[in-house]
Design a protein around this motif. Structure first.
Motif, PDB file in Angstrom:
ATOM      1  N   TYR A   1       0.837  -1.243   0.039  1.00  0.00           N
ATOM      2  CA  TYR A   1      -0.080   0.101  -0.046  1.00  0.00           C
ATOM      3  C   TYR A   1       0.752   1.161   0.057  1.00  0.00           C
ATOM      4  O   TYR A   1       0.200   2.279   0.103  1.00  0.00           O
ATOM      5  CB  TYR A   1      -0.916  -0.013   1.218  1.00  0.00           C
ATOM      6  N   GLY A   2       2.206   1.013  -0.102  1.00  0.00           N
ATOM      7  CA  GLY A   2       3.127   2.219  -0.124  1.00  0.00           C
ATOM      8  C   GLY A   2       3.098   2.723  -1.457  1.00  0.00           C
ATOM      9  O   GLY A   2       2.598   2.525  -2.427  1.00  0.00           O
ATOM     10  N   PRO A   3       4.075   3.709  -1.417  1.00  0.00           N
ATOM     11  CA  PRO A   3       4.450   4.446  -2.740  1.00  0.00           C
ATOM     12  C   PRO A   3       5.222   3.558  -3.767  1.00  0.00           C
ATOM     13  O   PRO A   3       5.987   2.797  -3.325  1.00  0.00           O
ATOM     14  CB  PRO A   3       5.157   5.908  -2.571  1.00  0.00           C
ATOM     15  N   TYR A   4       5.017   3.880  -5.010  1.00  0.00           N
ATOM     16  CA  TYR A   4       5.845   3.340  -6.194  1.00  0.00           C
ATOM     17  C   TYR A   4       7.113   3.603  -5.931  1.00  0.00           C
ATOM     18  O   TYR A   4       7.405   4.927  -5.966  1.00  0.00           O
ATOM     19  CB  TYR A   4       5.147   3.536  -7.510  1.00  0.00           C
ATOM     20  N   GLN A   5       8.207   2.702  -6.147  1.00  0.00           N
ATOM     21  CA  GLN A   5       9.406   3.094  -6.410  1.00  0.00           C
ATOM     22  C   GLN A   5      10.103   2.842  -7.829  1.00  0.00           C
ATOM     23  O   GLN A   5       9.671   1.735  -8.443  1.00  0.00           O
ATOM     24  CB  GLN A   5      10.352   2.506  -5.400  1.00  0.00           C
ATOM     25  N   TRP A   6      11.187   3.782  -8.208  1.00  0.00           N
ATOM     26  CA  TRP A   6      11.414   3.394  -9.475  1.00  0.00           C
ATOM     27  C   TRP A   6      12.649   2.352  -9.545  1.00  0.00           C
ATOM     28  O   TRP A   6      13.574   2.607  -8.736  1.00  0.00           O
ATOM     29  CB  TRP A   6      12.033   4.831 -10.174  1.00  0.00           C
ATOM     30  N   TYR A   7      12.567   1.504 -10.430  1.00  0.00           N
ATOM     31  CA  TYR A   7      13.797   0.586 -10.724  1.00  0.00           C
ATOM     32  C   TYR A   7      14.193   0.686 -11.934  1.00  0.00           C
ATOM     33  O   TYR A   7      13.544   0.680 -13.027  1.00  0.00           O
ATOM     34  CB  TYR A   7      13.451  -0.835 -10.321  1.00  0.00           C
ATOM     35  N   TRP A   8      15.583   0.196 -12.097  1.00  0.00           N
ATOM     36  CA  TRP A   8      16.210   0.315 -13.201  1.00  0.00           C
ATOM     37  C   TRP A   8      16.974  -0.852 -14.046  1.00  0.00           C
ATOM     38  O   TRP A   8      17.454  -1.477 -12.975  1.00  0.00           O
ATOM     39  CB  TRP A   8      17.322   1.310 -13.613  1.00  0.00           C
ATOM     40  N   GLY A   9      16.760  -1.221 -15.199  1.00  0.00           N
ATOM     41  CA  GLY A   9      17.708  -2.167 -15.667  1.00  0.00           C
ATOM     42  C   GLY A   9      19.207  -1.951 -16.033  1.00  0.00           C
ATOM     43  O   GLY A   9      19.593  -0.745 -15.630  1.00  0.00           O
ATOM     44  N   GLN A  10      19.967  -2.839 -16.344  1.00  0.00           N
ATOM     45  CA  GLN A  10      21.409  -2.541 -16.466  1.00  0.00           C
ATOM     46  C   GLN A  10      21.623  -1.877 -17.769  1.00  0.00           C
ATOM     47  O   GLN A  10      22.796  -1.025 -17.861  1.00  0.00           O
ATOM     48  CB  GLN A  10      22.357  -3.641 -16.378  1.00  0.00           C
ATOM     49  N   GLY A  11      20.656  -1.692 -18.537  1.00  0.00           N
ATOM     50  CA  GLY A  11      21.106  -1.268 -19.953  1.00  0.00           C
ATOM     51  C   GLY A  11      21.479  -2.140 -20.931  1.00  0.00           C
ATOM     52  O   GLY A  11      22.014  -3.197 -20.667  1.00  0.00           O
ATOM     53  N   THR A  12      20.987  -1.866 -22.246  1.00  0.00           N
ATOM     54  CA  THR A  12      21.391  -2.745 -23.295  1.00  0.00           C
ATOM     55  C   THR A  12      21.798  -1.852 -24.405  1.00  0.00           C
ATOM     56  O   THR A  12      21.043  -0.897 -24.735  1.00  0.00           O
ATOM     57  CB  THR A  12      20.250  -3.953 -23.648  1.00  0.00           C
ATOM     58  N   GLN A  13      23.059  -2.332 -25.382  1.00  0.00           N
ATOM     59  CA  GLN A  13      23.443  -1.371 -26.449  1.00  0.00           C
ATOM     60  C   GLN A  13      22.585  -1.672 -27.602  1.00  0.00           C
ATOM     61  O   GLN A  13      22.471  -2.733 -27.935  1.00  0.00           O
ATOM     62  CB  GLN A  13      24.733  -1.395 -26.662  1.00  0.00           C
ATOM     63  N   VAL A  14      22.152  -0.642 -28.143  1.00  0.00           N
ATOM     64  CA  VAL A  14      21.448  -0.520 -29.596  1.00  0.00           C
ATOM     65  C   VAL A  14      22.409   0.144 -30.492  1.00  0.00           C
ATOM     66  O   VAL A  14      22.421   1.383 -30.245  1.00  0.00           O
ATOM     67  CB  VAL A  14      20.039  -0.290 -29.700  1.00  0.00           C
ATOM     68  N   THR A  15      22.814  -0.336 -31.484  1.00  0.00           N
ATOM     69  CA  THR A  15      23.456   0.321 -32.496  1.00  0.00           C
ATOM     70  C   THR A  15      23.153   0.236 -33.884  1.00  0.00           C
ATOM     71  O   THR A  15      22.898  -0.904 -34.325  1.00  0.00           O
ATOM     72  CB  THR A  15      25.236  -0.022 -32.363  1.00  0.00           C
ATOM     73  N   VAL A  16      22.798   1.299 -34.528  1.00  0.00           N
ATOM     74  CA  VAL A  16      22.287   1.380 -35.839  1.00  0.00           C
ATOM     75  C   VAL A  16      23.192   1.980 -36.735  1.00  0.00           C
ATOM     76  O   VAL A  16      23.536   3.083 -36.656  1.00  0.00           O
ATOM     77  CB  VAL A  16      20.993   2.157 -35.702  1.00  0.00           C
ATOM     78  N   SER A  17      23.782   1.110 -37.561  1.00  0.00           N
ATOM     79  CA  SER A  17      24.982   1.593 -38.447  1.00  0.00           C
ATOM     80  C   SER A  17      25.107   0.811 -39.860  1.00  0.00           C
ATOM     81  O   SER A  17      24.797  -0.610 -39.563  1.00  0.00           O
ATOM     82  CB  SER A  17      26.330   1.616 -37.621  1.00  0.00           C
ATOM     83  N   SER A  18      25.406   1.146 -40.831  1.00  0.00           N
ATOM     84  CA  SER A  18      25.595   0.133 -42.118  1.00  0.00           C
ATOM     85  C   SER A  18      27.236  -0.148 -42.021  1.00  0.00           C
ATOM     86  O   SER A  18      27.713  -0.681 -42.963  1.00  0.00           O
ATOM     87  CB  SER A  18      25.260   1.206 -43.386  1.00  0.00           C
TER      88      SER A  18
END
Length: 122
Positions: free
Chosen positions: A105-122
């Motif tokens: 019943y408490g407030p929502y807390q923010w959580y984050w993932g570790q991140g994933t790299q996206v590279t768009v290149s030819s």
């Protein structure tokens, strides 16, 4: 403890597609919104797409019509389907979730993932 684990990043050519996935696990009572953010080198982290429990979504103007966010409330997962990728989409993508973990019943807390790299290149 709550963990967000992302998968699906990589290298893709312009115009290509990638699908990112994120799974939340641990002590979870409920999840409000889930979202994807990204951060390019030298830039601030920015919201890409967000989806609330009821399914309402919002997107950054730069990705509207190309990216689609979805979630599975039963599995505590969120995905980001990215089509028509552009070089300017290159960034580290982070999963984010607003979670009630220690108090149902408490407030929502923010959580984050570790991140994933996206590279768009030819």
């Amino acid at each position: 403890q709550v963990q967000l684990v992302e998968s699906g990043g990589g290298l893709v050519q312009p115009g290509g597609s990638l699908r990112l996935s994120c799974a939340a696990s641990g002590s979870i009572f409920s999840i409000n919104a889930m979202a994807w953010y990204r951060q390019a080198p030298g830039k601030q982290r920015e919201l890409v797409a967000r989806i609330i429990t009821g399914g309402r979504t919002n997107y950054a103007d730069s990705v509207k019509g190309r990216f689609t966010i979805s979630r599975d409330n039963a599995k505590n997962t969120v995905s980001l389907q990215m089509n028509g990728l552009k070089p300017e989409d290159t960034a580290v993508y982070y999963c984010n979730a607003e979670i009630r973990s220690t108090n149902p019943y408490g407030p929502y807390q923010w959580y984050w993932g570790q991140g994933t790299q996206v590279t768009v290149s030819s």
